[in-house]
Design a protein around this motif. Structure first.
Motif, short mmCIF file in Angstrom:
data_model
loop_
_atom_site.label_atom_id
_atom_site.label_comp_id
_atom_site.label_asym_id
_atom_site.label_seq_id
_atom_site.Cartn_x
_atom_site.Cartn_y
_atom_site.Cartn_z
N LEU A 45 7.72 9.54 -4.50
CA LEU A 45 8.73 9.62 -3.44
C LEU A 45 8.59 10.94 -2.71
O LEU A 45 8.61 10.97 -1.47
CB LEU A 45 10.13 9.47 -4.04
N ALA A 46 8.41 12.04 -3.45
CA ALA A 46 8.24 13.34 -2.81
C ALA A 46 7.00 13.36 -1.92
O ALA A 46 7.02 13.92 -0.82
CB ALA A 46 8.15 14.44 -3.88
N THR A 47 5.95 12.72 -2.37
CA THR A 47 4.73 12.64 -1.57
C THR A 47 4.97 11.80 -0.32
O THR A 47 4.57 12.18 0.78
CB THR A 47 3.58 12.06 -2.40
N SER A 48 5.66 10.68 -0.47
CA SER A 48 5.89 9.80 0.67
C SER A 48 6.80 10.42 1.72
O SER A 48 6.73 10.08 2.90
CB SER A 48 6.46 8.45 0.21
N LYS A 49 7.65 11.36 1.31
CA LYS A 49 8.56 12.04 2.24
C LYS A 49 7.98 13.37 2.73
O LYS A 49 8.68 14.16 3.36
CB LYS A 49 9.92 12.27 1.57
N ASN A 50 6.72 13.63 2.43
CA ASN A 50 5.99 14.84 2.85
C ASN A 50 6.47 16.13 2.21
O ASN A 50 6.14 17.22 2.66
CB ASN A 50 5.99 14.99 4.38
N CYS A 51 7.23 16.04 1.12
CA CYS A 51 7.69 17.24 0.41
C CYS A 51 6.51 18.01 -0.19
O CYS A 51 6.52 19.24 -0.22
CB CYS A 51 8.65 16.86 -0.72
N MET A 52 5.51 17.26 -0.66
CA MET A 52 4.38 17.88 -1.35
C MET A 52 3.45 18.61 -0.39
O MET A 52 2.56 19.32 -0.83
CB MET A 52 3.61 16.84 -2.16
N ALA A 53 3.68 18.50 0.91
CA ALA A 53 2.89 19.26 1.88
C ALA A 53 3.24 20.75 1.80
O ALA A 53 2.40 21.60 2.07
CB ALA A 53 3.14 18.74 3.29
N VAL A 63 3.80 26.71 0.57
CA VAL A 63 4.59 27.28 1.66
C VAL A 63 5.99 27.60 1.13
O VAL A 63 6.56 28.63 1.42
CB VAL A 63 4.67 26.29 2.86
N GLY A 64 6.51 26.65 0.34
CA GLY A 64 7.82 26.83 -0.29
C GLY A 64 7.65 27.06 -1.79
O GLY A 64 6.54 27.03 -2.31
N PRO A 65 8.76 27.28 -2.47
CA PRO A 65 8.69 27.56 -3.90
C PRO A 65 8.25 26.34 -4.71
O PRO A 65 8.36 25.20 -4.24
CB PRO A 65 10.14 27.93 -4.25
N PRO A 94 11.51 34.42 4.20
CA PRO A 94 11.67 34.24 5.64
C PRO A 94 11.26 32.86 6.18
O PRO A 94 11.64 32.51 7.29
CB PRO A 94 10.77 35.33 6.24
N VAL A 95 10.50 32.10 5.43
CA VAL A 95 10.03 30.80 5.94
C VAL A 95 11.13 29.76 5.74
O VAL A 95 11.53 29.47 4.61
CB VAL A 95 8.74 30.33 5.23
N PRO A 96 11.66 29.20 6.84
CA PRO A 96 12.73 28.21 6.70
C PRO A 96 12.19 26.86 6.23
O PRO A 96 11.03 26.52 6.45
CB PRO A 96 13.29 28.09 8.11
N MET A 97 13.06 26.10 5.58
CA MET A 97 12.72 24.72 5.22
C MET A 97 13.30 23.84 6.32
O MET A 97 14.51 23.89 6.59
CB MET A 97 13.35 24.33 3.88
N PRO A 98 12.46 23.06 6.98
CA PRO A 98 12.96 22.23 8.06
C PRO A 98 13.82 21.08 7.53
O PRO A 98 13.72 20.68 6.38
CB PRO A 98 11.68 21.68 8.72
#
Length: 100
Positions: A24-32, A41-43, A76-80
């Motif tokens: 599910l995380a992959t399909s929603k592009n979270c793993m990018a 990019v994120g934690p 400083p990098v926001p999560m969209p």
């Protein structure tokens, strides 16, 4: 033989929810931007789970952040915002992340 088969079925059954939520995380592009065990990019999800450990409302907070995005918590990098993720999927992802 039966015991080995039972052990294999049990192991697959227990692992299946984790794979399903990573899918599910992959399909929603979270793993990018995120990985389970390392910063991209994120934690990492393991770091997120540590940060929110013991907080009763952590799953609800993370689910809201998944949908609405956020900034300033991890640097400083926001999560969209992820408007393509509905509330049920966001909650499922949050619970999975907290179990990482």
């Amino acid at each position: 033989m039966k015991r080995a088969l039972f052990a294999l079925v049990a192991a697959v059954s227990l692992a299946a929810p984790a794979f399903a939520d990573q899918a599910l995380a992959t399909s929603k592009n979270c793993m990018a931007c995120h990985a389970v065990d390392k910063k991209l990019v994120g934690p990492s999800y393991k770091d997120v789970a540590k940060k929110y450990a013991g907080q009763k409302d952590a799953a609800d907070k993370l689910a809201a952040k998944i949908i609405k995005g956020g900034s300033g918590v991890w640097g400083p990098v926001p999560m969209p915002a992820n408007a393509q993720v509905n509330e049920a999927d966001a909650k499922k992802l949050a619970v999975w992340i907290l179990a990482s």
